[in-house]
Design an enzyme around this catalytic site. Structure first.
Site, PDB file in Angstrom:
ATOM      1  N   LYS A   1       0.611  -1.305   0.098  1.00  0.00           N
ATOM      2  CA  LYS A   1       0.038  -0.082  -0.030  1.00  0.00           C
ATOM      3  C   LYS A   1       0.922   1.267  -0.126  1.00  0.00           C
ATOM      4  O   LYS A   1       0.415   2.431  -0.536  1.00  0.00           O
ATOM      5  CB  LYS A   1      -0.874   0.128   0.936  1.00  0.00           C
ATOM      6  CG  LYS A   1      -2.056  -0.930   1.394  1.00  0.00           C
ATOM      7  CD  LYS A   1      -3.257  -1.050   0.083  1.00  0.00           C
ATOM      8  CE  LYS A   1      -4.004  -1.985   0.320  1.00  0.00           C
ATOM      9  NZ  LYS A   1      -5.133  -2.145  -0.790  1.00  0.00           N
TER      10      LYS A   1
ATOM     11  N   GLU B   1      -9.409   6.018   3.207  1.00  0.00           N
ATOM     12  CA  GLU B   1     -10.136   5.026   3.915  1.00  0.00           C
ATOM     13  C   GLU B   1      -9.224   3.750   4.174  1.00  0.00           C
ATOM     14  O   GLU B   1      -8.196   3.666   3.273  1.00  0.00           O
ATOM     15  CB  GLU B   1     -11.422   4.694   3.053  1.00  0.00           C
ATOM     16  CG  GLU B   1     -11.002   3.258   2.010  1.00  0.00           C
ATOM     17  CD  GLU B   1      -9.962   3.922   0.792  1.00  0.00           C
ATOM     18  OE1 GLU B   1      -9.698   4.985   0.786  1.00  0.00           O
ATOM     19  OE2 GLU B   1      -9.219   2.894   0.280  1.00  0.00           O
TER      20      GLU B   1
ATOM     21  N   SER C   1       1.804  -9.808  -0.862  1.00  0.00           N
ATOM     22  CA  SER C   1       1.340  -8.172  -0.665  1.00  0.00           C
ATOM     23  C   SER C   1       1.486  -7.832   0.345  1.00  0.00           C
ATOM     24  O   SER C   1       1.666  -6.644   0.838  1.00  0.00           O
ATOM     25  CB  SER C   1      -0.257  -8.084  -1.040  1.00  0.00           C
ATOM     26  OG  SER C   1      -1.105  -8.932  -0.343  1.00  0.00           O
TER      27      SER C   1
HETATM   28  C1  LIG Z   1      -1.691  -7.013   2.505  1.00  0.00           C
HETATM   29  C2  LIG Z   1      -2.888  -6.776   1.607  1.00  0.00           C
HETATM   30  N1  LIG Z   1      -3.057  -7.341   0.454  1.00  0.00           N
HETATM   31  C3  LIG Z   1      -4.081  -7.078  -0.263  1.00  0.00           C
HETATM   32  C4  LIG Z   1      -5.188  -6.235  -0.017  1.00  0.00           C
HETATM   33  C5  LIG Z   1      -6.271  -5.924  -0.811  1.00  0.00           C
HETATM   34  O1  LIG Z   1      -6.178  -4.772  -1.633  1.00  0.00           O
HETATM   35  P1  LIG Z   1      -5.842  -4.735  -3.183  1.00  0.00           P
HETATM   36  O2  LIG Z   1      -6.652  -5.448  -3.909  1.00  0.00           O
HETATM   37  O3  LIG Z   1      -6.068  -3.254  -3.319  1.00  0.00           O
HETATM   38  O4  LIG Z   1      -4.407  -5.035  -3.292  1.00  0.00           O
HETATM   39  C6  LIG Z   1      -4.862  -5.392   1.150  1.00  0.00           C
HETATM   40  C7  LIG Z   1      -5.885  -4.490   1.646  1.00  0.00           C
HETATM   41  O5  LIG Z   1      -6.077  -3.813   2.692  1.00  0.00           O
HETATM   42  C8  LIG Z   1      -3.863  -5.725   2.034  1.00  0.00           C
HETATM   43  O6  LIG Z   1      -3.698  -4.956   3.167  1.00  0.00           O
END
Ligand SMILES: Cc1ncc(COP(=O)(O)O)c(C=O)c1O
Lengths: 399, 275
Positions: free
Chosen positions: A94, A116, A382
């Site tokens: 993020k 948000e 992620s």
């Molecule tokens: C670690 C992590 N992965 C994935 C997501 C999902 O978001 P996005 O689909 O925008 O990557 C989030 C959202 O809060 C997250 O914190």
């Protein structure tokens, strides 16, 4: 300005096939125009690029490592390469977006930032970027998410952000976005809204993608450099779709590389309690300013999503994903709460990496669903799962 | 304008635009009063009674809101009322039934978020409005640029698609929106969501002057107008119509007899406008 075509130079995509658009109150339209103009200038501006590049490298820890997870590979029967966004400062992808947008806002003279958050990761990233750049930060977060991601609420407050708990609806991410947009409608002259995923009205889906594609650019280059070969599949979890569009984008031109987005099946797709609008399909709809795959009833009321992971607990999806799905370039699947929890434990034990519950959905898919002949998967790790410990342990106690 | 099928409508059909124009013409020199009604709040039958009380106490038109799950242009009072209406089982058809009942007394303009229009399909939606006798449509999340398909469908069925402008709208956009206005132009008096606010006579005047320079349609001012004094200020500043929302919805929410409470307030608002 560098060698972009005249059309691109004039702006960013407002539509991806039929999806996208700007379905917002008129009050916001001038701000969206202003943001697009600022972004189009900044993305080719040497000063902005150097400043963001330096921060991403020296402050945030880019490039993030690309790790061949041997024990996971053994389990899956194919190579599993992890792009380690969990090792970035603040613990998830993020920050790529939050830093880029906070710098942009500062350049636009907007010193009040709203954001948000669902899992709290985007809130923490925004609060971090604002602390660094000396900007005021207000984060909207559903009351249920404040409960299940409590450590992140404390982190945001320590960083100087004001966290506003949102009581409407299911008290999760959808309501947090709606409340942030309402704030923006009232404060647009002084305030920039750092949306946390590749959703929202144009120019946001393209802007967030442009800031997140660094994930895919780095991973693609590193794999080629180390092995001389691309992956057979790229796999990422999809909430609004920012880490996934970020890692997919550079591979879209590589026709032999399968792109797989993993949504939340929650308690099961048939139960209606899920967060998988791309997987389920059906009539497109408008949520939070753009037309895309959404969960809705026959009248067009948006229905509540459900997922054990706050970041995937969202009834909408980024418009570019809906277009990638319809064009056949990417495929969307869903993984249930229980399977994500199992992958969370498995990866923790096998690799000594505690993944976020969001990411655990993608990991389950890579580890336990038939690989379709893939010899090599690239998975976007992620984020890290420290924020999820209490929730996972509580699930254990229930079991 | 296309030729609508004439099967279910009387031979001397007035279009929605005609009805709205007549209502504004009646109040030229002053301002038409357009109270907002949350359809289905607190329930369908009571919302209909509230609308009837509006009509009996001086409403010239009624803005009928369809409750929506994600009302981005609404402040806390209308948001909460919409949520309560949905919990009480309100549906689009139920609210359209309220509109049909009221349309015999005053022109009704539906306020409806875009996803509900798209879900039914623009043409089917506009046709349903015509069949219910509803005169106009306000879509708060359909700005200039996204409106063509819905505007065409409305035009084909004689429904006035009423656009909104805000204090942030540039003169360039104002000119384009003003030229496209049908029925009237909805001027949002504040940079913000719906809700009650203090007096801002000066701001009313500045916005109205900018807007009226760019359109021949009547201009109705809304958002934040709560009292007879505000209404009189708006009329004095040149508004052709005055829209009152949150104050009336709050009255309905707080009273044991919502129709009586709302009717009383509308009578006061009407008395504030020179007739
Ligand atoms: C670690 C992590 N992965 C994935 C997501 C999902 O978001 P996005 O689909 O925008 O990557 C989030 C959202 O809060 C997250 O914190």
């Amino acid at each position: 300005m560098t060698g972009r075509g005249p059309l691109i130079e004039a702006g960013v995509e407002h539509r991806f096939g039929p999806y996208g658009g700007q379905y917002v109150p008129e009050t916001l339209m001038p701000a969206l125009d202003e943001l697009e103009t600022a972004w189009v200038a900044a993305r080719d501006d040497a000063g902005y690029k150097a400043q963001l590049g330096d921060l991403l490298r020296d402050y945030a820890g880019r490039p993030t490592p690309l790790y061949l997870a041997e024990r996971l590979s053994e389990l899956a029967g194919r190579e599993i390469w992890l792009k380690r966004e969990d090792l970035m400062h603040t613990g998830s992808h993020k920050l790529n977006n939050a830093l880029g947008q906070a710098l942009l806002a500062k350049g636009m003279g907007k010193h009040r930032i709203i954001a948000e958050t669902g899992a709290g990761q985007h809130g923490v990233a925004s609060a971090t970027a604002c602390a660094l750049l000396g900007l005021q930060c207000i984060v909207y977060m559903g009351a249920e998410d404040c409960r299940r991601q409590a450590p992140n609420v404390q982190r945001m407050q320590l960083l100087g952000a004001e966290v506003v708990s949102v009581e409407a609806g299911a008290r999760t991410l959808k309501e947090a976005v709606s409340e942030a947009i309402r704030d923006w409608v009232s404060s647009v002259a002084t305030t920039h809204y750092i949306i946390g995923s590749a959703v929202g009205p144009a120019p946001y889906p393209a802007l967030v993608r442009d800031l997140q594609r660094v994930i895919g650019d780095e991973a693609r280059a590193a794999l080629l450099e180390r092995t001389g070969r691309l992956p057979d599949r790229v796999i990422a979890c999809v909430g609004g779709g920012s880490n996934s569009i970020g890692i997919f984008t550079p591979f879209v031109v590589d026709a032999d590389v399968a792109l797989i987005g993993v949504e939340a099946a929650g308690e099961g797709l048939d139960s209606g309690r899920h967060g998988a609008p791309l997987t389920v399909g059906g009539r497109a709809g408008v949520l939070h300013g753009s037309l895309s795959a959404v969960m809705q009833d026959a009248d067009g009321q948006i229905t509540e999503a459900h997922s054990i992971s706050a970041g995937l607990d969202y009834p909408g999806s980024g418009p570019e994903h809906a277009h990638l799905r319809d064009s056949g370039r990417a495929r969307y699947v869903a993984v249930a709460d229980a399977d994500a929890l199992r992958a969370f434990r498995e990866v923790t034990r096998l690799e000594g990496i505690i993944p976020a519950l969001e990411t655990s959905h993608a990991l389950h898919y890579a580890l336990h669903v038939d690989g379709d002949g893939s010899q090599r998967d690239l998975v976007c790790l992620s984020g890290r799962g420290d924020k999820d410990l209490a929730e996972v342990i509580a699930q254990d106690d229930d079991a | 304008m296309g030729k609508p099928a004439r099967d279910r409508v009387p031979a001397v059909e007035q279009t929605g635009e005609d009805r709205i124009a007549a209502a504004f013409a009646l109040r030229s020199g002053s301002a038409a009063l357009m109270p907002y009604l949350m359809g289905g709040f607190p329930d369908i039958a009571t919302s209909r009674a509230i609308g009837e009380a509006y009509a009996a106490n001086g409403a010239d038109l009624i803005e009928l809101g369809v409750p929506y799950s994600d009302p981005l242009a609404d402040g806390p009072v209308i948001h909460a009322a919409g949520t309560a209406a949905l919990r009480a089982g309100a549906t689009l058809d139920g609210v359209l039934g309220v509109g049909e009942a009221l349309a015999g007394r005053v022109p009704v303009v539906l306020m409806c978020y875009v996803n509900l229009v798209l879900a039914r399909g623009a043409d089917a939606f506009a046709q349903t409005l015509r069949e219910a006798g509803i005169s106009g449509l306000i879509v708060p999340d359909l700005p200039l640029g996204e409106e063509p398909a819905i505007a065409d469908a409305c035009a084909a069925h004689g429904i006035a698609l009423v656009p909104l402008v805000a204090p942030t709208t540039t003169d360039e956009r104002l000119a384009l929106i003003g030229a496209r206005a049908r029925g009237f132009l909805y001027a949002v008096s504040v940079t913000g969501t719906t809700g009650e606010r203090g007096s801002r006579e000066q701001a009313f005047g500045e916005l109205l002057a900018r807007v009226k320079a760019q359109t021949t349609a009547p201009v109705a001012l809304g958002f934040g107008i709560a009292t007879a004094e505000h209404a009189a200020e708006a009329a004095g500043a040149g508004a052709d119509g005055v829209i009152v929302g949150s104050r009336l919805v709050r009255a309905a929410a707080e009273s044991d007899d919502p129709a009586a409470a709302a009717g009383e307030l509308v009578a006061k608002l009407a008395a504030g406008l020179i007739r």
